[in-house]
Scaffold this motif. Structure first.
Motif, PDB file in Angstrom:
ATOM      1  N   LEU A   1      10.609 -60.628  -3.068  1.00 34.88           N
ATOM      2  CA  LEU A   1       9.734 -59.473  -3.221  1.00 34.88           C
ATOM      3  C   LEU A   1       9.559 -58.721  -1.907  1.00 34.88           C
ATOM      4  O   LEU A   1       9.481 -59.322  -0.833  1.00 34.88           O
ATOM      5  N   ASP A   2       9.465 -57.412  -2.003  1.00 32.69           N
ATOM      6  CA  ASP A   2       9.393 -56.579  -0.805  1.00 32.69           C
ATOM      7  C   ASP A   2       8.024 -56.650  -0.141  1.00 32.69           C
ATOM      8  O   ASP A   2       7.922 -56.691   1.071  1.00 32.69           O
ATOM      9  N   ASN A   3       6.956 -56.650  -0.933  1.00 37.56           N
ATOM     10  CA  ASN A   3       5.606 -56.721  -0.378  1.00 37.56           C
ATOM     11  C   ASN A   3       5.202 -58.166  -0.120  1.00 37.56           C
ATOM     12  O   ASN A   3       5.661 -59.081  -0.819  1.00 37.56           O
ATOM     13  N   PRO A   4       4.313 -58.394   0.865  1.00 38.43           N
ATOM     14  CA  PRO A   4       3.705 -59.727   0.982  1.00 38.43           C
ATOM     15  C   PRO A   4       2.997 -60.055  -0.332  1.00 38.43           C
ATOM     16  O   PRO A   4       2.087 -59.333  -0.738  1.00 38.43           O
TER      17      PRO A   4
ATOM     18  N   VAL B   1       9.716 -53.920  -7.347  1.00 37.41           N
ATOM     19  CA  VAL B   1       9.156 -54.914  -6.431  1.00 37.41           C
ATOM     20  C   VAL B   1      10.199 -55.733  -5.680  1.00 37.41           C
ATOM     21  O   VAL B   1       9.868 -56.389  -4.692  1.00 37.41           O
ATOM     22  N   PHE B   2      11.451 -55.717  -6.115  1.00 36.42           N
ATOM     23  CA  PHE B   2      12.466 -56.535  -5.452  1.00 36.42           C
ATOM     24  C   PHE B   2      12.819 -55.954  -4.079  1.00 36.42           C
ATOM     25  O   PHE B   2      12.983 -54.741  -3.923  1.00 36.42           O
ATOM     26  N   LYS B   3      12.979 -56.848  -3.121  1.00 37.18           N
ATOM     27  CA  LYS B   3      13.357 -56.443  -1.772  1.00 37.18           C
ATOM     28  C   LYS B   3      14.692 -55.688  -1.763  1.00 37.18           C
ATOM     29  O   LYS B   3      14.895 -54.776  -0.974  1.00 37.18           O
ATOM     30  N   LYS B   4      15.565 -56.051  -2.673  1.00 37.56           N
ATOM     31  CA  LYS B   4      16.902 -55.447  -2.698  1.00 37.56           C
ATOM     32  C   LYS B   4      16.961 -54.135  -3.504  1.00 37.56           C
ATOM     33  O   LYS B   4      18.002 -53.496  -3.572  1.00 37.56           O
ATOM     34  N   SER B   5      15.836 -53.742  -4.103  1.00 35.70           N
ATOM     35  CA  SER B   5      15.828 -52.546  -4.944  1.00 35.70           C
ATOM     36  C   SER B   5      16.123 -51.293  -4.124  1.00 35.70           C
ATOM     37  O   SER B   5      15.704 -51.162  -2.972  1.00 35.70           O
ATOM     38  N   THR B   6      16.825 -50.360  -4.733  1.00 34.02           N
ATOM     39  CA  THR B   6      17.110 -49.070  -4.080  1.00 34.02           C
ATOM     40  C   THR B   6      16.043 -48.037  -4.415  1.00 34.02           C
ATOM     41  O   THR B   6      16.158 -46.886  -3.989  1.00 34.02           O
ATOM     42  N   GLN B   7      15.022 -48.438  -5.181  1.00 31.79           N
ATOM     43  CA  GLN B   7      14.004 -47.481  -5.614  1.00 31.79           C
ATOM     44  C   GLN B   7      12.611 -47.836  -5.096  1.00 31.79           C
ATOM     45  O   GLN B   7      11.600 -47.492  -5.713  1.00 31.79           O
ATOM     46  N   LEU B   8      12.578 -48.517  -3.958  1.00 32.90           N
ATOM     47  CA  LEU B   8      11.295 -48.879  -3.370  1.00 32.90           C
ATOM     48  C   LEU B   8      10.589 -47.646  -2.804  1.00 32.90           C
ATOM     49  O   LEU B   8      11.233 -46.720  -2.310  1.00 32.90           O
TER      50      LEU B   8
ATOM     51  N   THR C   1      14.912 -56.839 -18.941  1.00 29.65           N
ATOM     52  CA  THR C   1      14.184 -56.124 -17.893  1.00 29.65           C
ATOM     53  C   THR C   1      15.078 -56.005 -16.658  1.00 29.65           C
ATOM     54  O   THR C   1      15.957 -56.832 -16.430  1.00 29.65           O
ATOM     55  N   GLU C   2      14.795 -54.992 -15.855  1.00 23.30           N
ATOM     56  CA  GLU C   2      15.520 -54.830 -14.598  1.00 23.30           C
ATOM     57  C   GLU C   2      15.041 -55.820 -13.550  1.00 23.30           C
ATOM     58  O   GLU C   2      15.829 -56.279 -12.724  1.00 23.30           O
ATOM     59  N   GLU C   3      13.724 -56.125 -13.572  1.00 26.43           N
ATOM     60  CA  GLU C   3      13.196 -56.948 -12.487  1.00 26.43           C
ATOM     61  C   GLU C   3      12.391 -58.163 -12.973  1.00 26.43           C
ATOM     62  O   GLU C   3      12.818 -59.293 -12.813  1.00 26.43           O
ATOM     63  N   VAL C   4      11.226 -57.928 -13.561  1.00 23.87           N
ATOM     64  CA  VAL C   4      10.293 -59.036 -13.806  1.00 23.87           C
ATOM     65  C   VAL C   4       9.792 -59.039 -15.242  1.00 23.87           C
ATOM     66  O   VAL C   4       9.434 -57.992 -15.792  1.00 23.87           O
TER      67      VAL C   4
END
Length: 448
Positions: free
Chosen positions: A211-214, A231-238, A135-138
């Motif tokens: 994670l980007d969201n609370p 969902v990752f804070k560092k993602s470029t696709q938020l 998976t890319e994230e989770v």
């Protein structure tokens, strides 16, 4: 090009390597299929162009055109048979995520090869992946009604197993790993019970900082993943996290109210959310947004909305308005609680007597209580008030012949009958009295 077709479970079991795989998981996951159960099958690798959703309330019928069109080669059927799952004899590459938010159920997923996807949420489905998963994230498996097995390696930056029957041959999790089934995870990744609610399990700070969201709970993380988000804070696709984004989240699920960033909580945003939730959302916003007219409006909709209004904004007038609209005694501040409010409240709900403070349980209140209806637990309340039950019943009869219905219906006894006879067996009440005699004749006969 992907090419899917329908087949039955009976036909699948004639395929040797699938039959052996089924034997490998059948004793453990508890799923059973009828011989004629229908599945979608692909012979060969699959490139799925969007999210693969396993929640069966999102279609999964052989005549559902919107669902069928995801699978090239499938033709809509005339029957509405439930599709039990997807079988892929090859690799599965999903451009989006594989999602099974529902913890109680989901479609069966079998992949003989490898799986790649954005994120993977495993819930109530039975899922068996023979090859590697990346998976890319989770990757998260949640709740205890599903079953997940991977014979190879699961590679995911974040890997969470939370109260789920998940069996991994091997795993790699560079950023965060938590597994409450084995307890074998870094101590600093431990998730813990919320002391305030005693219900939710709060995420480790090691997870929330990624994670980007609370995101305080796994439930919130799963909600975002099920929306198809990165969902990752560092993602470029938020996604752009503006007012529209948070309003959409709040409207879809009330639990997101507590996640809304302070900067988004404008008065305009508050009124938008209030259109959906009314007074329920008050505690999630500054008190300065609450006007007297808005509070009154919400109380008129439902008296129990009083519980959501800050105590310093509650007035005696508002309490009486709430009583008229069937509130609960527990929602009235003690400062404003009086016998007239209590009478008004139990007038609409006599079971609220159980919440009346003892100092307000008087003979006068008990007479009103009996006149309202069944008068359950009258003996207990008479004992609290140190008054005679028979006195209460006779005084209730003094109030009018129309109360005979309730009193004889629930508290019929000799003294009550003869006292009513003394009051109402006369020319003035003859018609009504005779009607009661006819209705309660069996009880009256037992007296003699």
């Amino acid at each position: 090009m992907n090419n899917f077709y329908f087949t039955t479970f009976k036909e699948l079991l004639t395929i040797d390597h699938f039959a052996k795989s089924w034997e490998n998981i059948f004793p453990y996951q508890g799923e059973e299929f009828d011989e004629e159960a229908v599945f979608v099958v692909s012979d060969g690798d699959v490139d799925f162009p969007e999210h693969l959703r396993l929640d069966i309330d999102l279609g999964w019928k052989s005549n559902d055109q919107n669902w069928i069109k995801q699978f090239p080669g499938l033709q809509t059927q005339k029957s509405d048979e439930l599709i039990e799952g997807i079988i892929i004899f090859g690799n599965l590459a999903v451009k989006g995520s594989i999602l099974n938010e529902e913890g109680d159920y989901g479609a069966f997923l079998y992949v003989s090869g490898q799986v790649t996807c954005q994120s993977f949420v495993a819930g109530g489905s039975t899922i068996y992946i023979k090859g590697n998963i990346a998976t890319e994230e989770v990757f998260i498996s949640h709740y205890n009604h599903g079953y997940f097995k991977c014979d190879a390696t699961v590679t995911s930056p974040v890997l969470i197993i939370n109260d789920h029957y998940t069996y991994l041959n091997n795993y790699k999790a560079d950023l965060f790993y938590y597994n409450d089934k084995t307890g074998e995870y870094p101590s600093e990744n431990a998730c813990y019970e919320d002391e305030e609610t005693g219900e939710d399990w709060l995420c480790s700070p090691n997870l929330t900082k990624l994670l980007d969201n609370p995101t305080l709970t796994f439930e919130e993380l799963i909600f975002d993943l099920n929306e198809g988000e990165y969902v990752f804070k560092k993602s470029t696709q938020l996604l752009t996290k503006d007012e529209g984004y948070w309003l959409s989240k709040a409207v879809k699920y009330w639990g997101n109210l507590k996640r809304i960033p302070h900067a988004i909580k404008t008065e305009h945003f508050f009124y938008k959310v209030c259109e959906k939730y009314g007074a329920f959302c008050f505690s999630y916003f500054p008190d300065t947004f609450l006007t007297r007219s808005l509070c009154k409006q919400e109380i008129q909709k439902k008296g129990t909305n009083l519980q959501y209004i800050p105590e310093h904004l509650i007035t005696r007038e508002l309490c009486h308005l709430a009583a008229e609209h069937e509130t609960n005694i527990s929602f009235i501040p003690t400062t404003y609680l009086d016998k007239s409010l209590i009478k008004e409240i139990i007038h609409y709900n006599d079971s609220e007597m159980d919440n009346v403070p003892e100092q307000f349980i008087t003979e006068e209140l008990l007479v009103d209580y009996v006149k309202l209806g069944r008068g359950l637990w009258l003996d207990k309340y008479c004992e609290i008030a140190n008054v005679s039950k028979i006195t209460v019943l006779l005084k209730a009869l003094d109030s009018g012949i129309e109360y005979i219905e309730q009193i004889w219906g629930f508290h019929f006894r000799q003294e009550v009958y003869y006292y009513a006879k003394k009051l109402y067996d006369n020319k003035h009440h003859e018609s009504v009295w005779n009607n009661y005699l006819a209705k309660f004749q069996k009880k009256i006969d037992r007296l003699s």
